[in-house]
Design a protein around this motif. Structure first.
Motif, PDB file in Angstrom:
ATOM      1  N   GLY A 371       0.811  -1.211   0.000  1.00 21.62           N
ATOM      2  CA  GLY A 371       0.000   0.000   0.000  1.00 21.62           C
ATOM      3  C   GLY A 371       0.843   1.260   0.000  1.00 21.62           C
ATOM      4  N   ASP A 372       1.940   1.258   0.759  1.00 22.01           N
ATOM      5  CA  ASP A 372       2.836   2.424   0.764  1.00 22.01           C
ATOM      6  C   ASP A 372       3.371   2.704  -0.628  1.00 22.01           C
ATOM      7  OD1 ASP A 372       2.602   3.112   3.415  1.00 22.01           O
ATOM      8  OD2 ASP A 372       4.334   1.940   4.070  1.00 22.01           O
ATOM      9  N   VAL A 373       3.809   1.644  -1.302  1.00 22.83           N
ATOM     10  CA  VAL A 373       4.350   1.811  -2.655  1.00 22.83           C
ATOM     11  C   VAL A 373       3.252   2.258  -3.621  1.00 22.83           C
ATOM     12  CG1 VAL A 373       5.419   0.611  -4.595  1.00 22.83           C
ATOM     13  CG2 VAL A 373       6.179   0.121  -2.261  1.00 22.83           C
ATOM     14  N   ALA A 374       2.054   1.666  -3.491  1.00 15.38           N
ATOM     15  CA  ALA A 374       0.950   2.016  -4.393  1.00 15.38           C
ATOM     16  C   ALA A 374       0.530   3.476  -4.217  1.00 15.38           C
ATOM     17  CB  ALA A 374      -0.236   1.090  -4.144  1.00 15.38           C
ATOM     18  N   VAL A 375       0.449   3.924  -2.971  1.00 18.53           N
ATOM     19  CA  VAL A 375       0.063   5.323  -2.711  1.00 18.53           C
ATOM     20  C   VAL A 375       1.121   6.280  -3.251  1.00 18.53           C
ATOM     21  CG1 VAL A 375      -0.317   7.019  -0.883  1.00 18.53           C
ATOM     22  CG2 VAL A 375      -1.392   4.769  -0.740  1.00 18.53           C
ATOM     23  N   TRP A 376       2.391   5.878  -3.153  1.00 19.79           N
ATOM     24  CA  TRP A 376       3.473   6.744  -3.638  1.00 19.79           C
ATOM     25  C   TRP A 376       3.480   6.816  -5.166  1.00 19.79           C
ATOM     26  CZ3 TRP A 376       8.400   5.151  -5.876  1.00 19.79           C
ATOM     27  CH2 TRP A 376       9.289   6.235  -6.066  1.00 19.79           C
ATOM     28  N   LEU A 377       3.240   5.671  -5.812  1.00 20.62           N
ATOM     29  CA  LEU A 377       3.278   5.642  -7.271  1.00 20.62           C
ATOM     30  C   LEU A 377       1.988   6.155  -7.900  1.00 20.62           C
ATOM     31  CD1 LEU A 377       4.981   2.170  -7.951  1.00 20.62           C
ATOM     32  CD2 LEU A 377       6.011   4.450  -8.141  1.00 20.62           C
ATOM     33  N   LEU A 378       0.828   5.838  -7.281  1.00 23.04           N
ATOM     34  CA  LEU A 378      -0.474   6.191  -7.856  1.00 23.04           C
ATOM     35  C   LEU A 378      -1.315   6.894  -6.793  1.00 23.04           C
ATOM     36  CD1 LEU A 378      -1.125   2.751  -9.594  1.00 23.04           C
ATOM     37  CD2 LEU A 378      -0.378   4.858 -10.723  1.00 23.04           C
ATOM     38  N   PRO A 379      -0.971   8.096  -6.446  1.00 19.88           N
ATOM     39  CA  PRO A 379      -1.672   8.773  -5.348  1.00 19.88           C
ATOM     40  C   PRO A 379      -3.155   9.017  -5.604  1.00 19.88           C
ATOM     41  CG  PRO A 379      -0.233  10.283  -6.546  1.00 19.88           C
ATOM     42  CD  PRO A 379       0.077   8.922  -7.033  1.00 19.88           C
ATOM     43  N   GLY A 380      -3.557   9.134  -6.838  1.00 23.01           N
ATOM     44  CA  GLY A 380      -4.959   9.369  -7.118  1.00 23.01           C
ATOM     45  C   GLY A 380      -5.782   8.110  -7.294  1.00 23.01           C
ATOM     46  N   THR A 381      -5.103   6.970  -7.375  1.00 23.96           N
ATOM     47  CA  THR A 381      -5.806   5.712  -7.624  1.00 23.96           C
ATOM     48  C   THR A 381      -5.823   4.811  -6.399  1.00 23.96           C
ATOM     49  OG1 THR A 381      -5.169   5.806  -9.962  1.00 23.96           O
ATOM     50  CG2 THR A 381      -5.868   3.666  -9.101  1.00 23.96           C
ATOM     51  N   ALA A 382      -4.689   4.667  -5.749  1.00 20.03           N
ATOM     52  CA  ALA A 382      -4.587   3.777  -4.590  1.00 20.03           C
ATOM     53  C   ALA A 382      -5.330   4.351  -3.389  1.00 20.03           C
ATOM     54  CB  ALA A 382      -3.121   3.539  -4.237  1.00 20.03           C
ATOM     55  N   GLY A 383      -5.964   3.468  -2.624  1.00 19.04           N
ATOM     56  CA  GLY A 383      -6.676   3.881  -1.423  1.00 19.04           C
ATOM     57  C   GLY A 383      -5.770   3.903  -0.211  1.00 19.04           C
ATOM     58  N   SER A 384      -6.332   3.644   0.959  1.00 19.25           N
ATOM     59  CA  SER A 384      -5.567   3.726   2.200  1.00 19.25           C
ATOM     60  C   SER A 384      -4.657   2.517   2.354  1.00 19.25           C
ATOM     61  CB  SER A 384      -6.511   3.809   3.399  1.00 19.25           C
ATOM     62  OG  SER A 384      -7.261   2.623   3.515  1.00 19.25           O
ATOM     63  N   VAL A 385      -3.565   2.719   3.083  1.00 16.29           N
ATOM     64  CA  VAL A 385      -2.609   1.647   3.342  1.00 16.29           C
ATOM     65  C   VAL A 385      -3.267   0.524   4.138  1.00 16.29           C
ATOM     66  CG1 VAL A 385      -0.473   1.073   4.563  1.00 16.29           C
ATOM     67  CG2 VAL A 385      -0.619   3.168   3.189  1.00 16.29           C
ATOM     68  N   GLY A 386      -4.148   0.902   5.077  1.00 16.01           N
ATOM     69  CA  GLY A 386      -4.796  -0.101   5.915  1.00 16.01           C
ATOM     70  C   GLY A 386      -5.615  -1.095   5.128  1.00 16.01           C
ATOM     71  N   ALA A 387      -6.249  -0.645   4.039  1.00 16.33           N
ATOM     72  CA  ALA A 387      -7.045  -1.556   3.219  1.00 16.33           C
ATOM     73  C   ALA A 387      -6.164  -2.630   2.595  1.00 16.33           C
ATOM     74  CB  ALA A 387      -7.775  -0.777   2.132  1.00 16.33           C
ATOM     75  N   TYR A 388      -4.995  -2.240   2.113  1.00 12.08           N
ATOM     76  CA  TYR A 388      -4.077  -3.223   1.534  1.00 12.08           C
ATOM     77  C   TYR A 388      -3.529  -4.167   2.607  1.00 12.08           C
ATOM     78  CZ  TYR A 388      -4.279  -0.414  -2.681  1.00 12.08           C
ATOM     79  OH  TYR A 388      -4.720   0.244  -3.793  1.00 12.08           O
TER      80      TYR A 388
END
Length: 606
Positions: A371-388
């Motif tokens: 989730g950390d990587v997804a939020v960093w790479l795709l901030p407008g697409t990835a949701g919260s880290v907790g969900a991942y």
């Protein structure tokens, strides 16, 4: 006057006999015992968690070390002069307690518990010694309380299963119902300790019974509900983890969850291989007494805890903080690898505890890191880290245990979070597929296969060993030529023949009579009803049943018999010539004549 007490005694015995018969064969009797098993499993879960708290208090001076001190090397309040050194000594001292306890009273209590229950269900008719429940509770509580990086779910499954087996054997239930009660105990343990009755039911059915029959399903549900009521009375009616609200920010996010599922499946297989790889290393290195292995190995585990105290015990507080996104990416990866190592080492040195919680822990770390990587790479697409992190928990467990239904339900019940159910299902299905592609076995079945036990093989493999059909087959019944009239077949069946084999006579030079089929009483009677004269050729009606060869194993022969509609199956040689006849009675005589000879010795618990 003496007649009155005698009459009362006879009435009492008659009542007891009727009650026992009801329990053995009636559905109402099974309901009563299932409720009793559920209540006992629920109480066992409460007592077991209390034992863990007491053991943790003894070894750390606190009811929850990781909860109070997540990141520092706090000294033991009773032994401040030891400083952080108590983290090294605690697992060793705990090993001095649990090692002799397990070795002396119940070696099957060693390890993570669920494989032993699977073995009892599939190969021992559900028989588990009652002492296992007591020894497992004490040994696992000491192991976890002294720093063992294992879970409490495997032990509570084995504790509940042992209770169910004990009650079933007291009631002298048949094997089918005894196995059901073992599953009831396991489901009750999961339901009570997790406040997850639905997940407890499917854990027992999917992993232990591998059967969803109506009777067993109903009994397991009753046990899980009863145990859950007991658990809620003690622990409250709240979700296992308190999580922030989750929501999907974009339909494209499903691709991210699918990718996480693929990675989680591989992580589940990696966890399994590390677990048994470390156990193999411990086996090769240790040459001392088995009871001393947990104590000596505990010093090595203590070194891991000294470097990474978050590995102490079950680790749910650390898992919760990861789900809430309170750890950096690099540290999440350290925790992921550290948990694999610490859990594997705890089991490898002879500790007692489950691997269910460690798979959830690893899944949370992997998911949060993803989730950390997804939020960093795709901030407008990835949701919260907790969900991942939540989805990672279920997916890694599915990758390790290959139980997708249980994984979906238990994560839903543990969290009470429905908004994440679709991504969770997607990731779990993909993780299960990856796991199956990468490994033949699961984290549970691999332990048994390494002992020479395949729980997926027919039960008959265990009961009948490797004996061949040639040793038990009977002489074949009298045969008829395919051109003989049906009246001759009727005459043979009216005699002592169970069936009538029909053969085709070969040429004079080879004189081989090949079997073309058999006739049963039903087929002959139907033919005579259509053609009363009985002049019809038997070859026109005979059908070829399943058959076996003289060198076929009795285990395989039993499978063939079970799929045959006749009273036996023909034994044919390599020229398809009838050389014998095999019946259920012949197999039964073979087993009862040499009890225990053909059955392999039970594998020693590791």
């Amino acid at each position: 006057m003496p007649a009155l007490p005698q009459a009362m005694t006879r009435q009492f015995r008659s009542g007891v006999g009727a009650a026992t018969l009801s329990v053995r064969s009636g559905s109402s009797g099974l309901v009563v015992v299932a409720v009793l098993v559920g209540a006992g499993a629920g109480l066992g879960a409460v007592v077991f968690r209390w034992l863990i708290e007491r053991a943790t208090w003894v070894f750390t001076g606190r009811l929850g070390f990781a909860s109070a001190f997540p990141g520092d090397h706090a000294a033991h309040p009773w032994l401040p002069w030891l400083g952080a050194g108590f983290l090294v000594l605690a697992p060793a001292v705990g090993g001095l307690v649990q090692g002799p306890l397990v070795e002396r009273f119940a070696p099957e209590a060693r390890g993570h518990g669920v494989p032993e229950v699977m073995y009892a269900v599939s190969r021992r008719g559900g028989r588990i010694p009652g002492r296992v429940a007591v020894v497992k509770a004490l040994a696992s509580a000491v192991c976890i309380g002294s720093g063992g990086s294992v879970g409490r779910e495997g032990p509570i499954v084995q504790i509940g299963a042992a209770l169910g087996s004990s009650l079933g054997r007291i009631a002298r239930l048949p094997e089918a119902r005894l196995r059901t009660l073992v599953a009831c105990g396991a489901a009750g343990g999961i339901a009570a300790t997790f406040n997850a009755p639905i997940a407890g039911v499917f854990f027992a059915l999917e992993l232990l019974l591998r059967d969803f029959a109506a009777e067993s399903f109903g009994a397991v549900v009753l046990a899980a509900v009863t145990a859950s009521v007991a658990g809620r009375a003690a622990f409250g009616d709240t979700p296992f983890l308190r999580l922030p609200a989750f929501s999907l920010t974009s339909p494209w996010e499903y691709l991210l969850y699918a990718t996480l599922g693929l990675a989680a499946g591989a992580a589940g297989v990696l966890f399994t291989r590390v677990l048994y790889g470390v156990e193999d290393i411990c086996d090769r290195l240790w040459r001392g007494a088995r009871w001393a292995r947990p104590a000596v190995g505990g010093l090595l585990l203590g070194g891991v805890l000294l470097a990474l105290p978050q590995m102490y015990g079950v680790g749910y507080p650390v898992l919760s903080r990861a789900v809430h996104g309170r750890y950096a990416l690099a540290f999440l990866l350290v925790l992921l690898l550290g948990k694999m190592l610490a859990t594997s080492l705890t089991i490898g040195i002879g500790g007692s505890g489950g691997v269910f919680a460690p798979t959830l822990f690893c899944g949370a770390m992997l998911g949060a890191a993803f989730g950390d990587v997804a939020v960093w790479l795709l901030p407008g697409t990835a949701g919260s880290v907790g969900a991942y992190a939540l989805v990672g928990m279920g997916a890694v467990f599915a990758g390790a245990a290959r139980a997708p239904i249980t994984a979906v339900l238990i994560l839903f019940e543990l969290t009470g979070e429905y908004s994440i159910i679709l991504p969770l299902m997607l990731a779990i299905v993909l993780a299960t597929g990856v796991s199956k592609a990468l490994s033949r076995d699961t984290v549970y079945t691999l332990k048994l296969r390494r002992r020479g036990v395949d729980v997926d093989a027919p039960v008959s493999d265990h009961r009948l060993g490797s004996a061949a059909v040639s040793g038990v087959m009977a002489a074949p019944p009298p045969t008829l030529d395919e051109g003989d009239p049906m009246s001759l077949a009727a005459a043979a069946l009216l005699g002592s023949a169970p069936v009538v084999p029909v053969v085709r006579t070969g040429p004079e030079e080879c004189s081989v009579d090949a079997v073309v089929g058999v006739l049963t009483a039903r087929e002959v009677s139907e033919s005579l009803a259509d053609e009363p004269g009985g002049t019809r050729a038997v070859g026109e009606v005979a059908t070829m049943p399943p058959y076996v060869r003289p060198n076929t194993s009795l285990a395989r022969a039993l499978e063939v018999l079970m799929h045959s509609d006749s009273t036996g199956v023909p034994v044919l040689d390599d020229d398809d010539r009838l050389c014998g006849w095999l019946t259920h009675q012949a197999l039964l005589r073979a087993v009862s004549a040499t009890p225990g000879r053909s059955v392999r010795a039970e594998p020693r618990a590791r």
